[in-house]
Design a protein around this motif. Structure first.
Motif, mmCIF file in Angstrom:
data_model
loop_
_atom_site.group_PDB
_atom_site.id
_atom_site.type_symbol
_atom_site.label_atom_id
_atom_site.label_comp_id
_atom_site.label_asym_id
_atom_site.label_seq_id
_atom_site.Cartn_x
_atom_site.Cartn_y
_atom_site.Cartn_z
ATOM 1 N N PRO B 240 0.839 -1.200 0.000
ATOM 2 C CA PRO B 240 0.000 0.000 0.000
ATOM 3 C C PRO B 240 0.875 1.252 0.000
ATOM 4 N N GLY B 241 0.526 2.205 -0.842
ATOM 5 C CA GLY B 241 1.318 3.432 -0.960
ATOM 6 C C GLY B 241 2.089 3.504 -2.264
ATOM 7 N N VAL B 242 2.322 2.331 -2.883
ATOM 8 C CA VAL B 242 3.058 2.316 -4.155
ATOM 9 C C VAL B 242 2.261 3.070 -5.227
ATOM 10 N N ILE B 243 2.965 3.933 -5.980
ATOM 11 C CA ILE B 243 2.320 4.665 -7.077
ATOM 12 C C ILE B 243 2.778 4.054 -8.390
ATOM 13 N N GLN B 244 1.835 3.411 -9.077
ATOM 14 C CA GLN B 244 2.143 2.768 -10.352
ATOM 15 C C GLN B 244 1.748 3.674 -11.513
ATOM 16 N N ILE B 245 2.442 3.490 -12.630
ATOM 17 C CA ILE B 245 2.078 4.219 -13.847
ATOM 18 C C ILE B 245 1.667 3.202 -14.913
ATOM 19 N N PRO B 246 0.376 3.032 -15.126
ATOM 20 C CA PRO B 246 -0.084 2.131 -16.190
ATOM 21 C C PRO B 246 0.184 2.772 -17.560
ATOM 22 N N PRO B 247 -0.034 2.029 -18.652
ATOM 23 C CA PRO B 247 0.314 2.546 -19.983
ATOM 24 C C PRO B 247 -0.321 3.902 -20.338
ATOM 25 N N ASN B 248 -1.475 4.243 -19.746
ATOM 26 C CA ASN B 248 -2.101 5.539 -20.085
ATOM 27 C C ASN B 248 -1.452 6.723 -19.375
ATOM 28 N N GLY B 249 -0.465 6.460 -18.502
ATOM 29 C CA GLY B 249 0.265 7.555 -17.861
ATOM 30 C C GLY B 249 -0.475 8.220 -16.712
ATOM 31 N N GLN B 250 -1.578 7.615 -16.275
ATOM 32 C CA GLN B 250 -2.355 8.176 -15.167
ATOM 33 C C GLN B 250 -2.063 7.365 -13.899
ATOM 34 N N PRO B 251 -1.466 7.981 -12.879
ATOM 35 C CA PRO B 251 -0.991 7.223 -11.713
ATOM 36 C C PRO B 251 -2.105 6.517 -10.933
ATOM 37 N N ILE B 252 -1.734 5.395 -10.330
ATOM 38 C CA ILE B 252 -2.617 4.673 -9.404
ATOM 39 C C ILE B 252 -1.855 4.524 -8.085
ATOM 40 N N ILE B 253 -2.473 4.990 -6.983
ATOM 41 C CA ILE B 253 -1.870 4.734 -5.668
ATOM 42 C C ILE B 253 -2.532 3.487 -5.104
ATOM 43 N N GLN B 254 -1.746 2.473 -4.815
ATOM 44 C CA GLN B 254 -2.296 1.255 -4.216
ATOM 45 C C GLN B 254 -2.660 1.526 -2.765
ATOM 46 N N MET B 255 -3.846 1.096 -2.357
ATOM 47 C CA MET B 255 -4.279 1.337 -0.983
ATOM 48 C C MET B 255 -4.459 0.021 -0.223
ATOM 49 N N ARG B 256 -5.250 0.051 0.867
ATOM 50 C CA ARG B 256 -5.271 -1.072 1.817
ATOM 51 C C ARG B 256 -5.770 -2.396 1.251
ATOM 52 N N ASP B 257 -6.662 -2.355 0.285
ATOM 53 C CA ASP B 257 -7.174 -3.609 -0.263
ATOM 54 C C ASP B 257 -6.516 -3.943 -1.600
ATOM 55 N N ALA B 258 -5.341 -3.365 -1.842
ATOM 56 C CA ALA B 258 -4.635 -3.615 -3.100
ATOM 57 C C ALA B 258 -4.181 -5.068 -3.179
ATOM 58 N N GLN B 259 -3.914 -5.506 -4.394
ATOM 59 C CA GLN B 259 -3.271 -6.801 -4.565
ATOM 60 C C GLN B 259 -1.863 -6.705 -3.985
ATOM 61 N N THR B 260 -1.283 -7.850 -3.679
ATOM 62 C CA THR B 260 0.057 -7.837 -3.088
ATOM 63 C C THR B 260 1.142 -7.822 -4.162
ATOM 64 N N SER B 261 0.730 -7.965 -5.426
ATOM 65 C CA SER B 261 1.728 -7.919 -6.497
ATOM 66 C C SER B 261 1.149 -7.204 -7.703
ATOM 67 N N GLY B 262 2.036 -6.741 -8.574
ATOM 68 C CA GLY B 262 1.600 -6.055 -9.786
ATOM 69 C C GLY B 262 2.787 -5.879 -10.713
ATOM 70 N N GLY B 263 2.500 -5.508 -11.951
ATOM 71 C CA GLY B 263 3.586 -5.423 -12.919
ATOM 72 C C GLY B 263 3.821 -4.045 -13.509
ATOM 73 N N TYR B 264 2.943 -3.081 -13.219
ATOM 74 C CA TYR B 264 3.138 -1.721 -13.764
ATOM 75 C C TYR B 264 4.406 -1.107 -13.168
ATOM 76 N N PRO B 265 5.059 -0.223 -13.936
ATOM 77 C CA PRO B 265 6.230 0.454 -13.365
ATOM 78 C C PRO B 265 5.837 1.341 -12.176
#
Lengths: 144, 325
Positions: B240-265
Motif C-alpha cells: 500500500p502506498g506504491v504509485i504505479q504508472i499504467p500505460p495511459n500515464g495516469q498514476p494509481i496509488i495502491q491502498m489497503r485492499d490492493a493486490q500484493t503484487s503487480g507489474g506496472y512500473p
C-alpha cells in the motif's frame, strides 16, 4: 474553628509564594478550595466574576473543569457551540477547553436559555472559570 | 451489540490490518486512516488495534443494544446521539436503545466509529479487518448492511465526553492548502525509466482524485506521465502506498485492499506516515506529491510515534485530573 477571610488571604499568599496551584481543606462542616490564577490572561477577571454573579439573578453558570484555552467553536465548525438566546438542554456542550492535544467540553449544568458566553476564545481558563451564563427554564423571562 | 439501521456505500469493520500473511498474497486491509482508528481507541482506553467501523459515505445510522462509550474520529461529520450533537474527534456515550445518526461529511473522506471494548467479530488470519478482495474477515467478509448485528467486547471505558484536536490540524503540513492534499513520497524502482521533464511533470502536477478511487486504490487524473520506453515487468511484490504508472500515464496509488503484487512500473511510494492523508483525501479533490529522502521518511514515522505517545499521555492525564474532581 471557622475559616476567616484573613486566613484565606494568608493561605493565598503562601500558595503564591510557594508556586502551588491549588489547595483543598476539609474540616467538619466546612471545606475550602483555593485555586491560584496562574495565567496572565485568565478569563476570571473581577468584572467577569461579577457578571457570573452570585444569587442576585437566578442564572446558572457553566464552568470549565480543567485548565486550558477556551474555544467557543470547534476549529472545524464555523458556528460556536451556543449563542445568546439559544435554548439548550442540560448536558449540552457550550464550549471547549483545549488542553494539550485534547478538547474538554464545558457542559451546561441545567436546561435553559443562553444569556451570554462569558469567556473569550483563546482565553486561558482554569478550574471553575465561568464560561457561559444560562437562564434556567421555568424562570420568568422578560421577553416571550 | 450494535445494530446497523441504515448505511450508504461500503462501510466495513477494520482494525489496523492483517500483517502476517502478505507472503501468501493476503493483503493488509485495515483502516485507510490508521491514525484516526488509533485515536478513537486511545480515547476509549481500548487496545489500539481494536476493530471499529470505517464509514466512507453518509448517511449512516445504528443503534446501541446497551450502554456503551463510543468515539467518532477521522472525517469531520455532523452526528447526533439521542438528540445530542457530537463534535468531530469526540468520545461520547450511548444508553441502551440510543440511535446514532451520522449525516454530512464536512472534512475528509472516512469517518471511524470505535466503541468501548471494540467490535468483536472473529479474528481471521490474525485480524478483524474486512478483506473485500478475499471476502473474509470483518462481518462475513462483506460491507455492512441494514439489519447487521455487530458484537462488542466488554469494556470498562469511562463515559465522560472528551475530544481530540483532529490530526489534520495537529499534523498539518506547512505548505498544505484546503483544496489540495500534499503527501510525501520516496522514489521507487522504475523512477529512472522516466526522463527529467516527465519526472518534473509528476512532481509539479496537481492530481485529481477520480471517482474510481476506493479502498483498493486511488486512480488519479492529470497530464500523462510516460516512461522513455514502455516498461513491462513481471508481477512483483508491491505494498500500500506504491504509485504505479499504467500505460495511459495516469498514476494509481495502491491502498489497503490492493493486490500484493503487480507489474506496472512504480514511480514512487507514499511514505507510511502520510498514507492516512491519502485515505482522507476526497473524491474530486487534488493530490500533490512531495519528494522525500528515505531518512526523512523514517523521521516522519518517528514524529508520528511521538504524536501518538503524546496523545496517550494527554488522555491519561486529563482523565486523572477529571477523576479527582
Amino acid at each position: 474553628m471557622p475559616i476567616e477571610l484573613t486566613d484565606i488571604e494568608r493561605l493565598a499568599q503562601i500558595l503564591e509564594r510557594s508556586g502551588v496551584d491549588a489547595i483543598e481543606i476539609e474540616e467538619s462542616g466546612q471545606s475550602l478550595k483555593l485555586v491560584m490564577d496562574t495565567g496572565a490572561r485568565m478569563a476570571a477577571s473581577p468584572m467577569l466574576a461579577a457578571a457570573a454573579g452570585p444569587a442576585a439573578d437566578h442564572s446558572v453558570i457553566a464552568k470549565a473543569d480543567v485548565a486550558g484555552h477556551f474555544l467557543a467553536a470547534h476549529p472545524w465548525r464555523d458556528k460556536p457551540f451556543v449563542a445568546p438566546g439559544q435554548r439548550i438542554e442540560a448536558g449540552a456542550i457550550v464550549g471547549l477547553v483545549k488542553i494539550g492535544l485534547l478538547y474538554a467540553p464545558v457542559i451546561a449544568p441545567a436546561a435553559g436559555t443562553v444569556d451570554a458566553v462569558i469567556a473569550e476564545t483563546g482565553a486561558m481558563v482554569g478550574y471553575g472559570t465561568p464560561i457561559a451564563r444560562i437562564r434556567p427554564l421555568g424562570k420568568i423571562s422578560p421577553i416571550s | 451489540m450494535i445494530e446497523i439501521l441504515s448505511v450508504t456505500g461500503p462501510a466495513s469493520v477494520q482494525d489496523l490490518g492483517r500483517f502476517d500473511q502478505y507472503r501468501f498474497g493476503v493483503g493488509t486491509s485495515g483502516a485507510m486512516d490508521d491514525v484516526a482508528l488509533r485515536a478513537g481507541n486511545i480515547l476509549l482506553g481500548n487496545d489500539e488495534n481494536a476493530a471499529g467501523i470505517e464509514i466512507p459515505m453518509l448517511p449512516f445510522k445504528l443503534s446501541f443494544g446497551r450502554d456503551r462509550a463510543f468515539a467518532l474520529t477521522g472525517a469531520g461529520v455532523e452526528a447526533e446521539i439521542a438528540g445530542r450533537s457530537i463534535p468531530p474527534w469526540w468520545r461520547s456515550y450511548a444508553r441502551a436503545g440510543d440511535v446514532l445518526t451520522i449525516k454530512a461529511m464536512s472534512h475528509g473522506a472516512r469517518c471511524y466509529l470505535t466503541v468501548g471494548g471494540g467490535i468483536d467479530v472473529p479474528i481471521v488470519l490474525g485480524s478483524r479487518s474486512t478483506q473485500f478482495r478475499g471476502e473474509f474477515g470483518g462481518l462475513h467478509g462483506r460491507p455492512l448492511q441494514p439489519g447487521d448485528i455487530l458484537p462488542c467486547a466488554a469494556s470498562t471505558a469511562t463515559i465522560g465526553e472528551l475530544g481530540i484536536e483532529p490530526a489534520d490540524l495537529t499534523l498539518a503540513r506547512a505548505n498544505a492548502s484546503t483544496d489540495e492534499t500534499i503527501v510525501r513520497v520516496v522514489i521507487a524502482g522504475e523512477y529512472d525509466g522516466f526522463d527529467g521533464p516527465t519526472q518534473a511533470l509528476f512532481w509539479r502536477s496537481s492530481w485529481k482524485i477520480t471517482p474510481q478511487s476506493n479502498r483498493y486504490g486511488y486512480r488519479l487524473q492529470g497530464p500523462a506521465v510516460k516512461p522513455r520506453v514502455p516498461i513491462e515487468k513481471r508481477s512483483h511484490g508491491i505494498v500500500p502506498g506504491v504509485i504505479q504508472i499504467p500505460p495511459n500515464g495516469q498514476p494509481i496509488i495502491q491502498m489497503r485492499d490492493a493486490q500484493t503484487s503487480g507489474g506496472y512500473p512504480k514511480i514512487a511510494t507514499v511514505i507510511r506516515a502520510d498514507l492516512w492523508r491519502v485515505g482522507q483525501a476526497r473524491l474530486g479533490g487534488k493530490l500533490r506529491f512531495e519528494q522525500t529522502a528515505y531518512t526523512d521518511a523514517l523521521a516522519a514515522e518517528a514524529e508520528m510515534s511521538a504524536y501518538l505517545d503524546r496523545l496517550r499521555t494527554n488522555v491519561r492525564l486529563v482523565e486523572e485530573i477529571r477523576a479527582c474532581r
